[in-house]
Design an enzyme around this catalytic site. Structure first.
Site, PDB file in Angstrom:
ATOM      1  CG  HIS A  62      -0.975   5.511  -2.290  1.00  0.00           C
ATOM      2  ND1 HIS A  62      -1.115   4.316  -1.979  1.00  0.00           N
ATOM      3  CD2 HIS A  62      -0.044   5.902  -3.008  1.00  0.00           C
ATOM      4  CE1 HIS A  62      -0.015   3.849  -2.620  1.00  0.00           C
ATOM      5  NE2 HIS A  62       0.585   4.737  -3.088  1.00  0.00           N
TER       6      HIS A  62
ATOM      7  CB  SER B 182       3.962   3.825  -3.010  1.00  0.00           C
ATOM      8  OG  SER B 182       3.099   3.899  -4.170  1.00  0.00           O
TER       9      SER B 182
END
Length: 733
Positions: free
Chosen positions: A191, A87
Site C-alpha cells: 500500500h 486489504s
C-alpha cells in the site's frame, strides 16, 4: 443494522479453517485444484512454512473468509446490510456481496499475492498509541519523504510503509522519542508507491475478468465509501498502492447506523472497530452532526458532513488544509486568489497526491476582472488535472472561461439527461448575481464558444438545460470580500429566488444553497440550518489553524481578537470599483491606510496632483520608497506577465496609473503578513471577520484557545456537534 467484515494479511494462523474445510469439501477441493497445492494442508499443517509468505497467505485468507461467509449466511438466512474487508479482506467482502464468484476471486488473489510478493525492497512499521494525522506529522518533521501511512487502522494504530532503509531509520527515530512501534514481518512496502509495478501488472490481469457491481454495499479501502457502479476493477487496482482507510471505513459504517460488526475469517479487526467506536463522539439526542443540512448536497459531493471551508486567498487555504478536510468527509477549497497558474497547478498536485480517488476537494477560482487571459489559463490548469469542483468567487457576470469550465464537463446520460462532470459552487452576495448563476450560461457566450470550436454542439445544447451552478453559497458579512449583507435578510430572500428559478426552469437536479459569513460558533451553525441552509461555509475560523498557510505571527494576532477587532478596507483586486474587504484592525494601521489611499484616488486625478506632504508620507510610511520607483516596479511586473495593453493604458491615463501604484500597497501588505515580516507589522493586511472573535470567546479556557491546538477538521466537528446539541435542546420538552 449489521456489517460483516473480513481481515487481511496478518490474520493468518496455523490451524485456521479446520471446521470449514470439513463442512465444504467440494469448495476446498476446487480451491486446491486451482492453486496446485492442498489448501487444507497449508492452513492446518503448513509443513513447508509457507503460510506467512504473501503468495500463499492471500489465497488462504480468501478461501477461509469465503467459506466462513457461506456458513454465516446459511446460519443467519440472509445478507448483511454492508460488507467491508481490510486489504485482502476486501476481496472476501466483494465475493460475499456478489461482485464475482469463488473461482474468480481465488484467481485474482492468487495473482495479487504473487505480484506483491515480488515487490521487494520495502518494509512496514506499525505505530501504536497515535492516529494517522499524528504519524503523518512525525514523518514530515523527520524528513521521511519516501514513507507514507499505509494502513489507518484505528485512532490508536496505523502502519507506515515504504523504502526498507527509511523504515529502519524511522524505527530509530520513533524509539528515541519513546513511541511504541513494531516492525512487521512482510516481504515489501505494501500500500505504497513501491507497489506501483505490481499495480500496473495487476490492472492488466483485472482486465481479463468480468467483474460486476456488488449487490450489497461494500466499503472500499481506498475511499472509505461504497463501491460505485462500474468501478470494481479500477478500485481494486488502486487499492494496491492506496492507503487502507479502515478508521474512516468504520466511522462511515457507524454514521450510517451500523450497530453490530461481525468479523469472519479472523479476530484482528474487532479490536480496531472497538477502538474507533470508543473514540467516536456520542450522538446528541435526536440529532447528529452528519444529519445536519441537505442529504442531496452531501451525496452530490461525496461528503459525510454538510460543511465547507472556503478558499482563502494566496494559498492560506493550503493543500494540507484541504486534504485534512477531505479525509474527514468535509469539503475544502484550495486558496488560489493572488497566485499565478503555475502556483495553482502545484497546489492542485499536492492536494491530489494527499487524497484518495474518492476524497472530496475543490479549487477556488477567482474572477479576473481586468485579466481574462489569466482566467483562461487557470481553466486550462483545472481541466488538465481533472478538477471536478471549483468555488467561483467575485464573479459579477458569467465569463467565457467560467462557462467553458462548466460546459466541457457535460455529457449525456443513459436517458438523455445532462450529467455534470464539472461543478461550480458560486459565492454570491447579491440577488442579480445569484440569478445569473442559477440560470443556464448566457446564450451569446455559449454560441461564441461553440462557433470557435471550444464546445461541441452537444455540450452547448446540454448547457442550456442546467444552471451555471447547482450550489449557491450566500455570503453575508464576512472576512475578505464582503457587501456587508445580513444573513437573516439575505438567505431567506435568495431561497425565495431559488424557488422561483426552479419553478421556471424545472431542472432535473435541485439547487442547494449554503450560508457563509459570521459562522464561528455552534449557535451560528444551528441558526444557518434553521434558516434553511443546505450547508454552511466557514472562512475566518480556518485561518487561525495549524494547517493554514499564513505566518505564525498572524495566527498569534488572530487568536487574540474579539468580535469588535475587525474593520472594512478597500479591496486591492477591485480597488477602482470601491469594493470592500473585512480585515484585522487590532494592532495594525492597514484599514485606515487602505481607506486613505482610496480617498486620495477618488479626489485626485493623478499622482502629480497629490500634495507634496501627502506624497512624502506615502513614500515614507506606506511604500518605503519613492512613488516613481513603485511605478517602475509595477511596469516591470505588467511587462513580465504580458499585460502590455494595461500598461499602455496606464501610461495614457494618469488616474489608471495612480490606481495601479496604490494597488501595489495592497499586494505588499498582504505579502508581509503571509510571510510574518518583522518590523512592519502595522502594515499587515489580514482578511478576517468577527466570526473568529466569537470562536475565540467560545473556546477560551479550553485546549483550542491556542491556535497550535486547532486543526481544521476538528473545528468543523466541534461546530457541527455543538450545533446538533443546540438544536436538540430546543426539541426537548
Amino acid at each position: 443494522m449489521k456489517a460483516v467484515i473480513f481481515p487481511g494479511q496478518g490474520a493468518q494462523v496455523k490451524g485456521m479453517g479446520r471446521e470449514l474445510f470439513d463442512a465444504y469439501p467440494e469448495q476446498t477441493e476446487q480451491a486446491s485444484d486451482l492453486l496446485g497445492y492442498s489448501i487444507r494442508e497449508l492452513c492446518l499443517e503448513d509443513p513447508r512454512r509457507e503460510l506467512n509468505r504473501t503468495e500463499f497467505t492471500q489465497p488462504a485468507l480468501f478461501v477461509v473468509g469465503a467459506l466462513a461467509h457461506r456458513r454465516w449466511r446459511e446460519e443467519n438466512g440472509g445478507e448483511a446490510a454492508f460488507y467491508a474487508g481490510h486489504s485482502l479482506g476486501e476481496y472476501c467482502a466483494l465475493h460475499a456481496a456478489g461482485a464475482f464468484d469463488f473461482e474468480t476471486g481465488l484467481r485474482l488473489v492468487r495473482r495479487r499475492g504473487e505480484l506483491m510478493a515480488r515487490a521487494g525492497g520495502g518494509g512496514m512499521i506499525a505505530v501504536t498509541g497515535l492516529g494517522r494525522d499524528q504519524v503523518t506529522q512525525l514523518l514530515r518533521e523527520g524528513g521521511f519523504t519516501t514513507l507514507a501511512v499505509a494502513n489507518d487502522n484505528s485512532p490508536e494504530q496505523c502502519v507506515v510503509s515504504g523504502d526498507a532503509e527509511a523504515i529502519d531509520e524511522l524505527g530509530t527515530y520513533l524509539g528515541a522519542r519513546g513511541l511504541r512501534w513494531v516492525r512487521l514481518r512482510v516481504s515489501g512496502g505494501f500500500h505504497s508507491a513501491l507497489m506501483r509495478p505490481a499495480q500496473q501488472e495487476f490492472r492488466r490481469c483485472l482486465g481479463r475478468f468480468d467483474l460486476g457491481a456488488p449487490r450489497v454495499p461494500v466499503i472500499a479501502n481506498s475511499t472509505a465509501r461504497p463501491y460505485p457502479a462500474g468501478a470494481t476493477a479500477g478500485t481494486l487496482a488502486d487499492q494496491i498502492v492506496q492507503s487502507v482507510r479502515w478508521t474512516e471505513t468504520v466511522r462511515y459504517l457507524l454514521d450510517v447506523g451500523v450497530t453490530e460488526f461481525v468479523e469472519l475469517g479472523g479476530t484482528v479487526l474487532t479490536k480496531l472497530v472497538e477502538q474507533t467506536r470508543a473514540a467516536s463522539r456520542a450522538p446528541s439526542p435526536g440529532l447528529r452532526a452528519q444529519n445536519l443540512g441537505s442529504a442531496v448536497f452531501r451525496e452530490r459531493h461525496g461528503l459525510r458532513y454538510a460543511y465547507v471551508a472556503g478558499g482563502m486567498y494566496r494559498g492560506i487555504a493550503s493543500p494540507e488544509l484541504v486534504a485534512r478536510l477531505g479525509r474527514a468527509g468535509m469539503l475544502g477549497f484550495l486558496g488560489t486568489g493572488g497566485l499565478d497558474p503555475v502556483e495553482i497547478e502545484r497546489g492542485i498536485k499536492e492536494v491530489q497526491s494527499a487524497l484518495g480517488p474518492g476524497d472530496p476537494y475543490g479549487v477556488n477560482f477567482i474572477a479576473g476582472h481586468d485579466d481574462p487571459a489569466t482566467e483562461e489559463a487557470v481553466v486550462d490548469v483545472l481541466l488538465r488535472h481533472g478538477v471536478r469542483l471549483v468555488e467561483a468567487s467575485a464573479f459579477i457576470r458569467m465569463t467565457p472561461a467560467l462557462v467553458r469550465y462548466r460546459a466541457t464537463g457535460l455529457r449525456r446520460g443513459p436517458g438523455g439527461e445532462p450529467v455534470c462532470g464539472h461543478r461550480i459552487m458560486a459565492k454570491v452576495s447579491r440577488p442579480e448575481v445569484a440569478a445569473a448563476f442559477m440560470a443556464p450560461p448566457p446564450e451569446a457566450v455559449l454560441e461564441r464558444l461553440r462557433a470557435d470550436g471550444t464546445l461541441t454542439a452537444e455540450q452547448a445544447e446540454l448547457a442550456r438545460r442546467v444552471p451555471m451552478s447547482h450550489d449557491i453559497t450566500v455570503e453575508a458579512d464576512s472576512g475578505g470580500h464582503t457587501d456587508g449583507g445580513i444573513p437573516t435578510v439575505l438567505l431567506p430572500a435568495l431561497l425565495e429566488l431559488r424557488r422561483r428559478v426552479e419553478a421556471e426552469h424545472r431542472y432535473a437536479e435541485p439547487i442547494c444553497m449554503g450560508l457563509a459569513g459570521g459562522i464561528g460558533t455552534p449557535a451560528a451553525v444551528a441558526a444557518a440550518f434553521v434558516l434553511g441552509a443546505d450547508y454552511v461555509l466557514t472562512g475566518s475560523v480556518n485561518q487561525c489553524t495549524v494547517e493554514a498557510a499564513t505566518s505564525d505571527t498572524v495566527k498569534d494576532m488572530l487568536a487574540e481578537i474579539d468580535v469588535q477587532d475587525t474593520d472594512y478596507a478597500p479591496a486591492g483586486d477591485m480597488f477602482e470599483l470601491g469594493s470592500k474587504v473585512q480585515v484585522l484592525r487590532k494592532g495594525v494601521f492597514f484599514p485606515s491606510r487602505g481607506t486613505k489611499l482610496h480617498a486620495l484616488y477618488t479626489h485626485h486625478d493623478s499622482l502629480d496632483d497629490l500634495p507634496a506632504k501627502t506624497r512624502a508620507q506615502l513614500e515614507r510610511a506606506y511604500f518605503r520608497k519613492p512613488l516613481d520607483e513603485v511605478w517602475a516596479d509595477v511596469a516591470r511586473h505588467l511587462r513580465a506577465t504580458g499585460r502590455t495593453e494595461l500598461l499602455a493604458r496606464a501610461e495614457r491615463q494618469p488616474k489608471q496609473k495612480m490606481a495601479l501604484v496604490f494597488r501595489r500597497y495592497f499586494g505588499y501588505s498582504a505579502r508581509i503578513a503571509l510571510e510574518g515580516t518583522p518590523g512592519d507589522k502595522v502594515n499587515y493586511q489580514v482578511h478576517t471577520g468577527p466570526a473568529l472573535g466569537s470562536f475565540n470567546q467560545w473556546v477560551r479556557g479550553t485546549p483550542h484557545e491556542s491556535w497550535r491546538h486547532r486543526h481544521v477538521d476538528e473545528i468543523g466537528l466541534l461546530l457541527l456537534d455543538g450545533a446538533a446539541e443546540h438544536l436538540a435542546a430546543f426539541s426537548r420538552p
